[in-house]
Design a protein around this motif. Structure first.
Motif, PDB file in Angstrom:
ATOM      1  N   UNK A  39       4.700  12.335  -7.432  1.00  0.00           N
ATOM      2  CA  UNK A  39       5.576  11.210  -7.106  1.00  0.00           C
ATOM      3  C   UNK A  39       4.756  10.008  -6.640  1.00  0.00           C
ATOM      4  N   UNK A  40       3.741  10.233  -5.816  1.00  0.00           N
ATOM      5  CA  UNK A  40       2.868   9.142  -5.374  1.00  0.00           C
ATOM      6  C   UNK A  40       2.208   8.457  -6.555  1.00  0.00           C
ATOM      7  N   UNK A  41       1.757   9.242  -7.505  1.00  0.00           N
ATOM      8  CA  UNK A  41       1.092   8.682  -8.667  1.00  0.00           C
ATOM      9  C   UNK A  41       2.053   7.853  -9.512  1.00  0.00           C
ATOM     10  N   UNK A  42       3.238   8.371  -9.700  1.00  0.00           N
ATOM     11  CA  UNK A  42       4.213   7.691 -10.561  1.00  0.00           C
ATOM     12  C   UNK A  42       4.803   6.444  -9.900  1.00  0.00           C
ATOM     13  N   UNK A  43       5.152   6.560  -8.620  1.00  0.00           N
ATOM     14  CA  UNK A  43       5.873   5.492  -7.942  1.00  0.00           C
ATOM     15  C   UNK A  43       4.980   4.633  -7.045  1.00  0.00           C
ATOM     16  N   UNK A  44       3.721   4.989  -6.917  1.00  0.00           N
ATOM     17  CA  UNK A  44       2.779   4.288  -6.043  1.00  0.00           C
ATOM     18  C   UNK A  44       3.258   4.297  -4.592  1.00  0.00           C
ATOM     19  N   UNK A  45       3.784   5.446  -4.174  1.00  0.00           N
ATOM     20  CA  UNK A  45       4.193   5.634  -2.783  1.00  0.00           C
ATOM     21  C   UNK A  45       3.026   6.237  -2.010  1.00  0.00           C
ATOM     22  N   UNK A  46       3.223   6.420  -0.732  1.00  0.00           N
ATOM     23  CA  UNK A  46       2.186   6.985   0.136  1.00  0.00           C
ATOM     24  C   UNK A  46       2.729   8.206   0.878  1.00  0.00           C
ATOM     25  N   UNK A  47       3.398   9.093   0.184  1.00  0.00           N
ATOM     26  CA  UNK A  47       3.944  10.294   0.811  1.00  0.00           C
ATOM     27  C   UNK A  47       2.809  11.234   1.198  1.00  0.00           C
ATOM     28  N   UNK A  48       2.927  11.798   2.403  1.00  0.00           N
ATOM     29  CA  UNK A  48       1.926  12.720   2.920  1.00  0.00           C
ATOM     30  C   UNK A  48       2.649  13.942   3.466  1.00  0.00           C
ATOM     31  N   UNK A  49       2.176  15.115   3.102  1.00  0.00           N
ATOM     32  CA  UNK A  49       2.758  16.351   3.614  1.00  0.00           C
ATOM     33  C   UNK A  49       2.132  16.690   4.960  1.00  0.00           C
ATOM     34  N   UNK A  50       2.984  16.904   5.930  1.00  0.00           N
ATOM     35  CA  UNK A  50       2.555  17.345   7.252  1.00  0.00           C
ATOM     36  C   UNK A  50       2.924  18.823   7.354  1.00  0.00           C
ATOM     37  N   UNK A  51       1.926  19.684   7.191  1.00  0.00           N
ATOM     38  CA  UNK A  51       2.189  21.121   7.152  1.00  0.00           C
ATOM     39  C   UNK A  51       2.581  21.679   8.511  1.00  0.00           C
ATOM     40  N   UNK A  52       2.119  21.076   9.589  1.00  0.00           N
ATOM     41  CA  UNK A  52       2.447  21.566  10.931  1.00  0.00           C
ATOM     42  C   UNK A  52       3.934  21.414  11.229  1.00  0.00           C
ATOM     43  N   UNK A  53       4.495  20.261  10.883  1.00  0.00           N
ATOM     44  CA  UNK A  53       5.921  20.034  11.154  1.00  0.00           C
ATOM     45  C   UNK A  53       6.800  20.271   9.925  1.00  0.00           C
ATOM     46  N   UNK A  54       6.183  20.601   8.787  1.00  0.00           N
ATOM     47  CA  UNK A  54       6.877  20.882   7.528  1.00  0.00           C
ATOM     48  C   UNK A  54       7.779  19.731   7.106  1.00  0.00           C
ATOM     49  N   UNK A  55       7.200  18.546   7.069  1.00  0.00           N
ATOM     50  CA  UNK A  55       7.922  17.374   6.590  1.00  0.00           C
ATOM     51  C   UNK A  55       7.028  16.588   5.642  1.00  0.00           C
ATOM     52  N   UNK A  56       7.664  15.786   4.814  1.00  0.00           N
ATOM     53  CA  UNK A  56       6.942  14.852   3.960  1.00  0.00           C
ATOM     54  C   UNK A  56       7.163  13.474   4.553  1.00  0.00           C
ATOM     55  N   UNK A  57       6.107  12.888   5.050  1.00  0.00           N
ATOM     56  CA  UNK A  57       6.173  11.576   5.685  1.00  0.00           C
ATOM     57  C   UNK A  57       6.032  10.495   4.617  1.00  0.00           C
ATOM     58  N   UNK A  58       6.768   9.424   4.788  1.00  0.00           N
ATOM     59  CA  UNK A  58       6.685   8.311   3.851  1.00  0.00           C
ATOM     60  C   UNK A  58       7.810   8.297   2.841  1.00  0.00           C
TER      61      UNK A  58
END
Length: 130
Positions: A39-58
């Protein structure tokens, strides 16, 4: 922010298969991370997976959620196609696997339909600036 559970539930609602064909629960975070990278590659977003809290930030809206779920589905369909090709192609003539080409065409069509659906979702998510 989108939780891993919400993303996975959305994916499961859109991809109905036997449980044996799904990734092992331990692999779910890496599957979601892979989808966020696509998705980041396609949409040029900056989503980051936070494995500790199990969320996708951004990412936070419904469109992002749907796209992540459909990217996971696309990867699953592509992997199924590759698995089928690698498993049956070398032996299709020897063991008499019937309709190999038809089944492979069906898998190819499923992958292509999923790619088209992702394009349609992205198009629908675009804001109208007129």
């Amino acid at each position: 922010m989108l939780t891993f559970d919400l993303i996975w539930e959305t994916f499961l609602e859109n991809y109905k298969v036997e449980d044996i064909d799904l990734p092992h629960p331990d692999q779910i975070p890496s599957v979601i991370q892979n989808a966020s990278r696509l998705l980041n590659n396609r949409m040029r977003t900056k989503a980051v997976c936070n494995f500790a809290s199990e969320i996708v930030e951004g990412l936070s809206n419904e469109d992002d959620l749907i796209l992540l779920a459909h990217y996971i589905k696309l990867v699953q369909l592509t992997n199924s196609k590759v698995f089928y090709e690698k498993l049956y192609n070398p032996f299709s003539a020897d063991v008499g696997v019937r309709n190999f080409k038809t089944q492979l065409d069906s898998l190819n069509n499923s992958v292509k339909e999923q790619e088209n659906l992702i394009d349609e979702i992205i198009f629908n998510a675009m804001e109208d600036f007129i």
